[in-house]
Scaffold this motif. Structure first.
Motif, PDB file in Angstrom:
ATOM      1  N   GLU A 105       0.833  -1.215   0.000  1.00 26.10           N
ATOM      2  CA  GLU A 105       0.000   0.000   0.000  1.00 26.10           C
ATOM      3  C   GLU A 105       0.861   1.256   0.000  1.00 26.10           C
ATOM      4  N   LEU A 106       1.904   1.269   0.820  1.00 26.70           N
ATOM      5  CA  LEU A 106       2.773   2.439   0.902  1.00 26.70           C
ATOM      6  C   LEU A 106       3.552   2.649  -0.395  1.00 26.70           C
ATOM      7  N   ILE A 107       4.049   1.552  -0.972  1.00 27.10           N
ATOM      8  CA  ILE A 107       4.806   1.675  -2.219  1.00 27.10           C
ATOM      9  C   ILE A 107       3.908   2.165  -3.347  1.00 27.10           C
ATOM     10  N   PHE A 108       2.663   1.705  -3.376  1.00 25.17           N
ATOM     11  CA  PHE A 108       1.706   2.181  -4.385  1.00 25.17           C
ATOM     12  C   PHE A 108       1.503   3.689  -4.260  1.00 25.17           C
ATOM     13  N   LYS A 109       1.443   4.186  -3.028  1.00 25.24           N
ATOM     14  CA  LYS A 109       1.279   5.631  -2.817  1.00 25.24           C
ATOM     15  C   LYS A 109       2.532   6.392  -3.240  1.00 25.24           C
ATOM     16  N   LEU A 110       3.703   5.819  -2.979  1.00 23.92           N
ATOM     17  CA  LEU A 110       4.945   6.456  -3.399  1.00 23.92           C
ATOM     18  C   LEU A 110       5.024   6.544  -4.925  1.00 23.92           C
ATOM     19  N   GLU A 111       4.504   5.543  -5.611  1.00 22.92           N
ATOM     20  CA  GLU A 111       4.524   5.550  -7.071  1.00 22.92           C
ATOM     21  C   GLU A 111       3.683   6.690  -7.645  1.00 22.92           C
ATOM     22  N   LYS A 112       2.718   7.171  -6.869  1.00 24.24           N
ATOM     23  CA  LYS A 112       1.873   8.278  -7.321  1.00 24.24           C
ATOM     24  C   LYS A 112       2.614   9.612  -7.313  1.00 24.24           C
ATOM     25  N   LEU A 113       3.790   9.639  -6.702  1.00 21.04           N
ATOM     26  CA  LEU A 113       4.544  10.887  -6.591  1.00 21.04           C
ATOM     27  C   LEU A 113       5.506  11.110  -7.754  1.00 21.04           C
ATOM     28  N   CYS A 114       5.457  10.238  -8.752  1.00 20.90           N
ATOM     29  CA  CYS A 114       6.308  10.401  -9.920  1.00 20.90           C
ATOM     30  C   CYS A 114       5.501  10.087 -11.176  1.00 20.90           C
ATOM     31  N   SER A 115       6.122  10.186 -12.332  1.00 19.69           N
ATOM     32  CA  SER A 115       5.423   9.885 -13.581  1.00 19.69           C
ATOM     33  C   SER A 115       5.158   8.382 -13.678  1.00 19.69           C
ATOM     34  N   THR A 116       4.220   7.995 -14.547  1.00 24.22           N
ATOM     35  CA  THR A 116       3.900   6.578 -14.719  1.00 24.22           C
ATOM     36  C   THR A 116       5.103   5.793 -15.230  1.00 24.22           C
ATOM     37  N   PHE A 117       5.963   6.446 -16.001  1.00 24.67           N
ATOM     38  CA  PHE A 117       7.159   5.775 -16.520  1.00 24.67           C
ATOM     39  C   PHE A 117       8.133   5.463 -15.380  1.00 24.67           C
ATOM     40  N   GLN A 118       8.302   6.426 -14.486  1.00 21.77           N
ATOM     41  CA  GLN A 118       9.181   6.199 -13.334  1.00 21.77           C
ATOM     42  C   GLN A 118       8.555   5.213 -12.358  1.00 21.77           C
ATOM     43  N   ALA A 119       7.206   5.249 -12.252  1.00 22.47           N
ATOM     44  CA  ALA A 119       6.513   4.308 -11.376  1.00 22.47           C
ATOM     45  C   ALA A 119       6.748   2.863 -11.825  1.00 22.47           C
ATOM     46  N   GLU A 120       6.841   2.652 -13.136  1.00 24.95           N
ATOM     47  CA  GLU A 120       7.137   1.316 -13.663  1.00 24.95           C
ATOM     48  C   GLU A 120       8.516   0.853 -13.203  1.00 24.95           C
ATOM     49  N   GLN A 121       9.470   1.783 -13.185  1.00 25.77           N
ATOM     50  CA  GLN A 121      10.813   1.427 -12.707  1.00 25.77           C
ATOM     51  C   GLN A 121      10.787   1.071 -11.225  1.00 25.77           C
ATOM     52  N   LEU A 122      10.014   1.851 -10.449  1.00 22.78           N
ATOM     53  CA  LEU A 122       9.908   1.546  -9.022  1.00 22.78           C
ATOM     54  C   LEU A 122       9.291   0.176  -8.808  1.00 22.78           C
ATOM     55  N   ALA A 123       8.258  -0.137  -9.595  1.00 18.87           N
ATOM     56  CA  ALA A 123       7.568  -1.418  -9.447  1.00 18.87           C
ATOM     57  C   ALA A 123       8.505  -2.586  -9.721  1.00 18.87           C
TER      58      ALA A 123
END
Length: 329
Positions: A105-123
């Motif tokens: 849940e926390l990581i999903f919220k952190l992914e919202k703080l960047c672009s979708t492209f960067q969120a893919e890298q985080l994932a």
């Protein structure tokens, strides 16, 4: 278009830029118009987009314009830089006290703080499965209550548990509630500890937060202010091992030179060290003498010796003899 639709359009443009742009991915005015139409059924022309971008800049959004052959716009500075988000994701997924569910849940919220492209890298860097994680979801809310109690100068009460060989948490003292004054939350050896004052015992104690159950804030004000007036949690973590209590004593250690980094990592750069010869040095440190301190010495092995005081040397010798006794045939 009505006044509310106009305001929404500005917000939607900001969302489109936040979700779809970064330094490596830009959108021009035409792209933004298309996304407004596709996602929000709002029609706009390029001149309108220029006005929206200018309004967002005046509001404080860092929108960078890239000129040249591939011209367009992207969000520059954000609340968190991408490397910072990577560090936060690593911290969340490696923290044992956060459950697997809450970590996701926390990581999903952190992914919202960047672009979708960067969120893919985080994932892609998220590897929570098979990590040692607590199953106690309650700890997440216990930490919040403890912070609130400290801020509002209130005592807390809770039941304290311990693990049994059957892998079950059993309440200590037959489930009796502990009532103490919380002062400092600290992190040591991947565990959360509460440092508090027990007014019944009249001394400072440590409690593992993940072993606290049914925690509530009390009406009574905290006690122990005198004991915590000059309290330094960083100094405490240097002296204690595994947050186990005991008597604080000045100890002299004889160490091989290869252990200089170990000493500095543990006790800090202000520690007193003196060269003995080309292979060894002496260090003076204040420690809380406990089985955990002896275990730390044992783990380092023959490259470190307790020189003084003699009573600590003797206590360590007896500690080793007790262990060896269990291995005699």
């Amino acid at each position: 278009m009505g006044v509310y639709e106009t305001k929404l359009r500005t917000l939607y443009v900001m969302r489109i830029l936040a979700e779809n742009t970064d330094q490596d991915h830009i959108l021009n005015a035409t792209d933004i118009c298309k996304l407004l139409e596709q996602q929000y059924q709002i029609h706009a022309d390029r001149r309108t987009i220029y006005g929206e971008i200018e309004a967002l800049r005046m509001f404080g959004v860092d929108i960078i314009q890239q000129k040249g052959k591939a011209s367009g716009y992207y969000i520059g500075e954000r609340s968190f830089e991408f490397p910072e988000l990577k560090l936060l994701v690593d911290s969340v997924q490696s923290s044992k006290f956060i459950t697997e569910k809450k970590s996701r849940e926390l990581i999903f919220k952190l992914e919202k703080l960047c672009s979708t492209f960067q969120a893919e890298q985080l994932a892609k860097q998220v590897t929570i499965l098979n990590r040692l994680k607590t199953e106690n979801e309650e700890i997440y809310y216990s930490v919040d209550k403890i912070h609130s109690a400290i801020y509002n100068n209130k005592k807390i009460q809770f039941q304290y548990a311990e693990w049994t060989p059957k892998k079950e948490l059993r309440f200590r003292k037959n489930g009796m509630f502990y009532k103490i004054s919380p002062w400092v939350l600290t992190w040591d050896d991947e565990k959360y500890y509460l440092i508090a004052f027990d007014d019944v015992a009249g001394k400072v104690k440590h409690y593992r937060v993940d072993k606290m159950k049914h925690l509530d804030i009390c009406e009574e004000d905290r006690e122990g202010q005198k004991q915590f007036e000059k309290f330094d949690p960083s100094e405490l973590t240097k002296k204690t091992f595994g947050m186990y209590g005991g008597m604080e004593i000045g100890v002299k250690l004889l160490c091989q030179n290869s252990l200089a980094g170990v000493i500095l990592d543990r006790f800090g750069k202000d520690v007193w060290m003196r060269t003995v010869d080309e292979n060894q040095f002496i260090v003076h440190v204040n420690v809380v003498v406990s089985p955990q301190f002896f275990g730390w010495i044992t783990g380092i092995g023959a490259h470190m010796k307790i020189v003084e005081p003699m009573e600590v040397r003797e206590a360590y010798r007896k500690y080793l003899e007790t262990i060896l006794e269990g291995y005699r045939v």
